[in-house]
Write an enzyme that holds these catalytic residues in place. Structure first.
Site, short mmCIF file in Angstrom:
data_model
loop_
_atom_site.label_atom_id
_atom_site.label_comp_id
_atom_site.label_asym_id
_atom_site.label_seq_id
_atom_site.Cartn_x
_atom_site.Cartn_y
_atom_site.Cartn_z
CB SER A 1 -0.95 -0.07 1.21
OG SER A 1 -2.00 0.83 1.07
CG ASP B 1 -6.83 -2.14 -3.89
OD1 ASP B 1 -7.20 -1.02 -3.50
OD2 ASP B 1 -5.65 -2.54 -3.79
CG HIS C 1 -6.13 -1.70 -0.26
ND1 HIS C 1 -5.17 -1.52 -1.22
CD2 HIS C 1 -5.63 -1.17 0.89
CE1 HIS C 1 -4.13 -0.89 -0.68
NE2 HIS C 1 -4.38 -0.67 0.60
#
Ligand SMILES: *[C@@H]1O[C@H](CO)[C@@H](O)[C@H](O)[C@H]1NC(C)=O
Ligand SMILES: *[C@@H]1O[C@H](CO)[C@@H](O)[C@H](O)[C@H]1NC(C)=O
Length: 403
Positions: A189, A343, A373
């Site tokens: 991320s 995501d 995600h």
């Protein structure tokens, strides 16, 4: 009596309504994911309320998860774990106990959390790093970089760059008995964003002689230009990372001034003179057909507002590694990119895969069709998902074979 029963019924219906969130067909363990998501949604509601009432900054409330999931640095029979500093930046260090004399592989790990929250000491990150160290007999350096809103860009980048550079010095590698030809950088991320940025900047750094063998980018955020890509549209309300939160993370990385966030919400934050950057995020060109399904390309609208000029950081390649020319991509190491179907950041990762392949960088693209995600974070109790455990296993097995 009847009143009580009615109240109970009403409460149950309201609760079910609050817990229930529509999920794609192919997602497994649906109720478990919904329950995890209730935790995250509630936190976001409380944060918004606290901010409206002027009680706390939004991100300071979200950061409660970091505290709740704190794990102390605990060594075990296989790995020595210590909290220390590299060149003034805190790191959590994992050194395997076995075979102290054989040269080791090493992973520099950068945690996620939207540049605002998260920690190397959070249980899921501690778990993945410990496991990597044990399984690969590798040294793992997990970086505790500074966070927004207290610190804005480029503090986060500078911290992870400082640590990586310090670690790649011959004398540090020798100190930990690391084989300099087998070092990898990895992150998820916001950590994937930072890992990609560090890998790019190292290529041009005359002080760094050691080359990374691998970069691993796990559902990374890579660009700030088009915040209405098909993946943003299709997954705007998916569990864990809704579009509103992602835009808040992005804008908070650069400034606490909410005008940038507002401009991002209408995708009108890029000043006209920088519209030449649109080509780097032209999803009509960079996305394979299957990911364009049901969407018609329109480029972002250039902003009439001045926020783009006020906070130029968001167009800096150290913040948005997708916004570089091809010659900045050549020379990058073997790359492993993980993307999740459900995501908002999916298309960032896929476009980077296309761009790297076009300039000849070897890329492994691990696309996970049934994940949202952050799925890899859900690999330790109590928040365990089978898909998260599978992704952690795949990541460590691939790393073990290739590093
Ligand atoms: C240490 O490694 C051994 C062998 O791989 C394993 O069986 C054991 O569970 C590990 N210990 C811990 C605390 O993880
Ligand atoms: C985007 O890509 C498409 C297809 O390759 C092309 O026709 C279009 O001109 C591009 N637009 C921009 C703004 O780069």
């Amino acid at each position: 009596m009847a009143n009580k029963a009615l109240c109970l019924l009403l409460a149950s219906v309201l609760l079910a309504y609050y817990v229930y969130s529509p999920l794609p067909e192919n997602v497994e363990e649906r109720w478990k994911l919904m329950l995890i998501n209730v935790g995250f949604r509630t936190l976001q509601h409380v944060a918004a309320l606290a901010e409206t009432l002027g009680l706390a900054h939004y991100m300071d409330v979200i950061a409660v998860i970091t505290v709740m999931e704190y794990a102390a640095p605990a060594s075990d029979e296989n790995v020595t774990v210590t909290d220390t500093e590299f060149d003034g930046v805190p790191v959590r260090l994992y050194v395997p106990k076995e075979h102290p004399d054989t040269p080791k592989r090493a992973v520099v790990y950068i945690h996620g959390g939207g540049w605002c929250v998260g920690s190397a000491a959070m249980k899921p990150y501690d778990h993945v790093s410990r496991w990597t160290s044990e399984r690969l007999n590798a040294v793992v350096v997990s970086i505790e970089y500074r966070l927004a809103p207290k610190h804005h860009f480029p503090a986060q980048f500078e911290d992870v760059y400082t640590v990586t550079k310090y670690f790649l010095q011959t004398k540090t590698l020798e100190q930990y008995n690391v084989d300099s030809s087998r070092v990898c950088i990895a992150g998820d991320s916001a950590g994937g964003n930072l890992a990609a940025a560090v890998a790019q900047q190292l290529l041009d750094d005359p002080d760094v002689k050691v080359k990374l063998k691998i970069q691993i980018l796990i559902y990374p955020a890579l660009q700030t230009i088009d915040l209405n890509l098909p993946s943003y549209q299709d997954n705007a309300n998916m569990p864990v990372l809704p579009k509103t939160l992602m835009l808040r993370f992005w804008s908070e990385y650069f400034t606490t001034d909410t005008s940038l966030n507002e401009a991002m919400e209408t995708n009108q934050h890029v000043p006209a003179e920088l519209s030449y950057l649109f080509k780097f995020v032209n999803w009509s060109h960079w996305l394979p057909e299957t990911f364009k399904k049901g969407h018609t390309y329109t480029s972002p609208t250039v902003g009439s507002s001045t926020v783009g000029q006020k906070y130029p950081g968001f167009l800096d390649p150290r913040a948005a590694p997708l916004l570089v020319d091809d010659n900045k991509l050549r020379g990058l190491p073997l790359t492993y990119v993980v993307t999740c179907q459900h995501d908002v950041l999916r298309d960032d990762g896929i476009m980077y895969v296309s761009r790297l392949r076009e300039v000849g960088v070897p890329v492994i693209h691990a696309h996970v069709d049934d994940a949202v995600h952050g799925a890899m974070m859900f690999s330790t109790s109590p928040m365990i998902l089978t898909v998260g455990q599978r992704m952690v296993n795949d990541y460590i097995e691939w790393l073990n074979k290739n590093l």
